[in-house]
Scaffold this motif. Structure first.
Motif, PDB file in Angstrom:
ATOM      1  N   LEU A  48       0.837  -1.107  -0.081  1.00 36.73           N
ATOM      2  CA  LEU A  48      -0.021  -0.020   0.023  1.00 36.73           C
ATOM      3  C   LEU A  48       0.754   1.189   0.027  1.00 36.73           C
ATOM      4  O   LEU A  48       0.517   2.208  -0.546  1.00 36.73           O
ATOM      5  CB  LEU A  48      -0.831  -0.031   1.135  1.00 36.73           C
ATOM      6  N   SER A  49       1.934   1.190   0.832  1.00 37.45           N
ATOM      7  CA  SER A  49       2.954   2.350   0.928  1.00 37.45           C
ATOM      8  C   SER A  49       3.497   2.538  -0.609  1.00 37.45           C
ATOM      9  O   SER A  49       3.645   3.612  -0.909  1.00 37.45           O
ATOM     10  CB  SER A  49       3.917   2.143   1.614  1.00 37.45           C
ATOM     11  N   VAL A  50       3.945   1.573  -1.253  1.00 38.86           N
ATOM     12  CA  VAL A  50       4.467   1.684  -2.683  1.00 38.86           C
ATOM     13  C   VAL A  50       3.510   2.252  -3.722  1.00 38.86           C
ATOM     14  O   VAL A  50       3.574   3.294  -4.230  1.00 38.86           O
ATOM     15  CB  VAL A  50       4.841   0.163  -3.277  1.00 38.86           C
ATOM     16  N   PHE A  51       1.988   1.698  -3.561  1.00 40.12           N
ATOM     17  CA  PHE A  51       1.040   2.383  -4.350  1.00 40.12           C
ATOM     18  C   PHE A  51       0.783   3.758  -4.105  1.00 40.12           C
ATOM     19  O   PHE A  51       0.405   4.516  -5.209  1.00 40.12           O
ATOM     20  CB  PHE A  51      -0.164   1.292  -4.487  1.00 40.12           C
ATOM     21  N   ALA A  52       0.824   3.987  -2.909  1.00 45.17           N
ATOM     22  CA  ALA A  52       0.404   5.462  -2.578  1.00 45.17           C
ATOM     23  C   ALA A  52       1.749   6.397  -2.816  1.00 45.17           C
ATOM     24  O   ALA A  52       1.286   7.454  -3.438  1.00 45.17           O
ATOM     25  CB  ALA A  52       0.398   5.601  -0.942  1.00 45.17           C
ATOM     26  N   SER A  53       2.733   6.106  -2.790  1.00 44.01           N
ATOM     27  CA  SER A  53       4.243   6.849  -3.202  1.00 44.01           C
ATOM     28  C   SER A  53       3.997   6.981  -4.704  1.00 44.01           C
ATOM     29  O   SER A  53       4.308   7.907  -5.374  1.00 44.01           O
ATOM     30  CB  SER A  53       5.275   6.002  -2.861  1.00 44.01           C
ATOM     31  N   ALA A  54       3.515   5.991  -5.409  1.00 49.05           N
ATOM     32  CA  ALA A  54       3.405   5.895  -6.891  1.00 49.05           C
ATOM     33  C   ALA A  54       2.457   6.866  -7.354  1.00 49.05           C
ATOM     34  O   ALA A  54       2.515   7.397  -8.493  1.00 49.05           O
ATOM     35  CB  ALA A  54       3.157   4.386  -7.721  1.00 49.05           C
ATOM     36  N   ARG A  55       1.269   6.965  -6.788  1.00 45.08           N
ATOM     37  CA  ARG A  55       0.259   8.074  -6.941  1.00 45.08           C
ATOM     38  C   ARG A  55       0.394   9.518  -6.394  1.00 45.08           C
ATOM     39  O   ARG A  55      -0.187  10.290  -6.566  1.00 45.08           O
ATOM     40  CB  ARG A  55      -1.041   7.285  -6.204  1.00 45.08           C
ATOM     41  N   GLY A  56       1.848   9.491  -5.703  1.00 44.74           N
ATOM     42  CA  GLY A  56       1.931  10.941  -5.357  1.00 44.74           C
ATOM     43  C   GLY A  56       1.502  11.289  -4.063  1.00 44.74           C
ATOM     44  O   GLY A  56       1.383  12.471  -3.572  1.00 44.74           O
ATOM     45  N   ARG A  57       0.839  10.294  -3.247  1.00 45.44           N
ATOM     46  CA  ARG A  57       0.192  10.408  -1.957  1.00 45.44           C
ATOM     47  C   ARG A  57       1.250  10.412  -0.799  1.00 45.44           C
ATOM     48  O   ARG A  57       2.042   9.438  -0.796  1.00 45.44           O
ATOM     49  CB  ARG A  57      -1.049   9.531  -1.866  1.00 45.44           C
ATOM     50  N   LYS A  58       0.907  11.066   0.407  1.00 45.57           N
ATOM     51  CA  LYS A  58       1.678  10.752   1.435  1.00 45.57           C
ATOM     52  C   LYS A  58       1.340   9.779   2.328  1.00 45.57           C
ATOM     53  O   LYS A  58       1.732   9.102   2.899  1.00 45.57           O
ATOM     54  CB  LYS A  58       1.561  12.176   2.231  1.00 45.57           C
ATOM     55  N   ASP A  59       0.094   9.563   2.328  1.00 43.72           N
ATOM     56  CA  ASP A  59      -0.590   8.484   3.210  1.00 43.72           C
ATOM     57  C   ASP A  59      -1.221   7.389   2.474  1.00 43.72           C
ATOM     58  O   ASP A  59      -1.411   7.569   1.266  1.00 43.72           O
ATOM     59  CB  ASP A  59      -1.878   9.228   4.015  1.00 43.72           C
ATOM     60  N   CYS A  60      -1.157   6.252   3.253  1.00 41.43           N
ATOM     61  CA  CYS A  60      -1.601   4.897   2.453  1.00 41.43           C
ATOM     62  C   CYS A  60      -3.171   4.860   3.099  1.00 41.43           C
ATOM     63  O   CYS A  60      -3.430   5.222   4.168  1.00 41.43           O
ATOM     64  CB  CYS A  60      -0.834   3.854   3.380  1.00 41.43           C
ATOM     65  N   GLN A  61      -4.042   4.387   2.155  1.00 37.89           N
ATOM     66  CA  GLN A  61      -5.252   4.250   2.379  1.00 37.89           C
ATOM     67  C   GLN A  61      -5.790   3.033   2.027  1.00 37.89           C
ATOM     68  O   GLN A  61      -5.346   2.703   0.815  1.00 37.89           O
ATOM     69  CB  GLN A  61      -6.154   5.306   1.878  1.00 37.89           C
ATOM     70  N   VAL A  62      -6.613   2.442   2.819  1.00 36.74           N
ATOM     71  CA  VAL A  62      -7.183   1.188   2.217  1.00 36.74           C
ATOM     72  C   VAL A  62      -8.582   1.178   3.043  1.00 36.74           C
ATOM     73  O   VAL A  62      -8.844   1.340   3.870  1.00 36.74           O
ATOM     74  CB  VAL A  62      -6.390  -0.253   2.862  1.00 36.74           C
TER      75      VAL A  62
END
Length: 163
Positions: A42-56
């Motif tokens: 989730l952290s990798v996906f959030a980083s790829a989307r340019g987000r600071k926080d992980c959300q699920v």
């Protein structure tokens, strides 16, 4: 029962990945927990989307969790990798066999490619230490051996060993 020596290298690699990830929290399975692995993804996906926080599922995962999750991942992979290289060198066995044995020991799975009974004394000690660390937990061992001041240096050392 299955003879792992008859598996392809791709099949062995998949088994190694499954052993590293382990089971879900609350289970008796070894390895990293599935939630630890999920937070990393989730952290990798959030980083790829340019987000600071992980959300699920509409909920935010606290950013304070990420350092401990990454520490667990780095410790599992670094310790298993260093041990596998050492065992492979000492025993003259193929690297894939050494990785399988060491990851199985670290994740307390109990599977073998048939190599463990033939290991020398030092290699058996390495595998036994991996079993203890895997059972106690890599983060617990890290905190036990490192003072707060030395913790960052140990993280850096583990990270450099992965590269």
């Amino acid at each position: 029962t299955l003879d792992f020596t008859k598996m392809t290298e791709g099949g062995i690699f998949v088994m190694i990945c499954l052993m590293i990830v382990g089971g879900s929290p609350g289970s008796t399975a070894g390895g990293m927990k599935t939630t630890t692995f999920a937070v990393i993804l989730l952290s990798v996906f959030a980083s790829a989307r340019g987000r600071k926080d992980c959300q699920v599922f509409g909920r935010r995962i606290e950013s304070d969790i990420l350092p401990s999750v990454l520490s667990i991942f780095i410790m599992y992979t670094a310790l298993s990798s260093i041990a596998a290289v050492t065992v492979s060198h000492l025993e003259g066995i193929p690297m894939i066999d050494a990785v399988f044995e060491c990851v199985s020991a670290m994740a307390t799975v109990g599977l073998t490619m048939g190599v463990t009974p033939e290991l020398g004394f030092i290699s058996k000690i390495i595998v036994a230490c991996l079993m203890i660390i895997g059972r106690v937990g890599s983060l617990t061992v890290l905190m036990a051996v490192a003072s707060p001041r030395d913790l960052f240096d140990l993280y850096l050392l583990c990270f450099c060993n992965l590269i």
